[in-house]
Scaffold this motif. Structure first.
Motif, PDB file in Angstrom:
ATOM      1  N   ARG A  18       0.845  -1.192   0.000  1.00  0.00           N
ATOM      2  CA  ARG A  18       0.000   0.000   0.000  1.00  0.00           C
ATOM      3  C   ARG A  18       0.889   1.253   0.000  1.00  0.00           C
ATOM      4  NH1 ARG A  18      -5.341  -1.166   1.145  1.00  0.00           N
ATOM      5  NH2 ARG A  18      -5.706  -3.313   1.829  1.00  0.00           N
ATOM      6  N   SER A  20       2.024   5.144  -0.244  1.00  0.00           N
ATOM      7  CA  SER A  20       1.382   6.377   0.212  1.00  0.00           C
ATOM      8  C   SER A  20       1.797   7.540  -0.671  1.00  0.00           C
ATOM      9  CB  SER A  20       1.738   6.649   1.676  1.00  0.00           C
ATOM     10  OG  SER A  20       3.127   6.793   1.816  1.00  0.00           O
ATOM     11  N   GLY A  21       0.944   8.548  -0.706  1.00  0.00           N
ATOM     12  CA  GLY A  21       1.221   9.737  -1.501  1.00  0.00           C
ATOM     13  C   GLY A  21       0.133   9.970  -2.531  1.00  0.00           C
ATOM     14  N   GLY A  22       0.131  11.162  -3.097  1.00  0.00           N
ATOM     15  CA  GLY A  22      -0.914  11.542  -4.038  1.00  0.00           C
ATOM     16  C   GLY A  22      -0.458  11.765  -5.462  1.00  0.00           C
ATOM     17  N   SER A  23       0.787  11.404  -5.774  1.00  0.00           N
ATOM     18  CA  SER A  23       1.315  11.716  -7.107  1.00  0.00           C
ATOM     19  C   SER A  23       0.734  10.860  -8.228  1.00  0.00           C
ATOM     20  CB  SER A  23       2.837  11.594  -7.119  1.00  0.00           C
ATOM     21  OG  SER A  23       3.225  10.252  -6.920  1.00  0.00           O
ATOM     22  N   HIS A  29      -4.672   5.824  -5.456  1.00  0.00           N
ATOM     23  CA  HIS A  29      -4.828   6.731  -4.323  1.00  0.00           C
ATOM     24  C   HIS A  29      -3.936   6.240  -3.187  1.00  0.00           C
ATOM     25  CE1 HIS A  29      -8.247   9.089  -5.848  1.00  0.00           C
ATOM     26  NE2 HIS A  29      -8.509   7.978  -6.527  1.00  0.00           N
ATOM     27  N   SER A  30      -3.576   7.151  -2.294  1.00  0.00           N
ATOM     28  CA  SER A  30      -2.727   6.811  -1.160  1.00  0.00           C
ATOM     29  C   SER A  30      -3.325   5.652  -0.367  1.00  0.00           C
ATOM     30  CB  SER A  30      -2.566   8.029  -0.249  1.00  0.00           C
ATOM     31  OG  SER A  30      -1.599   7.778   0.746  1.00  0.00           O
ATOM     32  N   ARG A  31      -2.475   4.650  -0.093  1.00  0.00           N
ATOM     33  CA  ARG A  31      -2.794   3.465   0.705  1.00  0.00           C
ATOM     34  C   ARG A  31      -3.692   2.446  -0.005  1.00  0.00           C
ATOM     35  NH1 ARG A  31       0.639   2.188   3.456  1.00  0.00           N
ATOM     36  NH2 ARG A  31      -0.608   1.150   4.991  1.00  0.00           N
ATOM     37  N   ASN A  76       5.204  10.965 -12.724  1.00  0.00           N
ATOM     38  CA  ASN A  76       4.019  10.739 -11.903  1.00  0.00           C
ATOM     39  C   ASN A  76       2.781  11.075 -12.731  1.00  0.00           C
ATOM     40  OD1 ASN A  76       3.500  13.541 -11.704  1.00  0.00           O
ATOM     41  ND2 ASN A  76       4.503  13.702  -9.722  1.00  0.00           N
TER      42      ASN A  76
END
Length: 112
Positions: A18, A20-23, A29-31, A76
């Motif tokens: 999972r 993380s991050g929004g790039s 999506h994050s996670r 990204n």
């Protein structure tokens, strides 16, 4: 964590994790749970999501360009280009996000 996953995928394992991050929104999506399998980098296409090392950092990002010298450009999903890397540093391809298969995978997954 991505370094650890890259090592496992490079050794031939399919992994789930999972990030993380929004790039990579809205693709990842994050996670969200992603599945990454070893890849044959000669089969990559623009738009594939790969686990790759660029300038010392491991990313789970998009293939944004390919060149005739066997290099892959990694970016990204927000327009930022991370840079170019060799086929040897592309470890895996994202095969699913939250259990939903990614398109155009049939010939890209490296068989042991």
């Amino acid at each position: 964590m991505l370094d650890l996953m890259a090592g496992r995928v490079a050794a031939g394992a399919t992994v789930e994790f999972r990030p993380s991050g929004g790039s990579m929104v809205p693709l990842i999506h994050s996670r969200q749970l992603v599945t990454v399998s070893p890849v044959d980098p000669t089969k990559l296409e623009v738009g594939d999501i790969v686990l790759a090392r660029v300038a010392g950092t491991v990313y789970l990002h998009l293939v944004s360009a390919l060149d005739a010298r066997g290099r892959v450009q990694i970016s990204n999903n927000q327009g930022r280009v991370n840079g170019w890397t060799s086929h040897a540093r592309v470890y895996g391809i994202c095969t699913a996000v939250d259990g939903k298969p990614r398109p155009r995978l049939a010939e890209k997954i490296r068989k042991p």
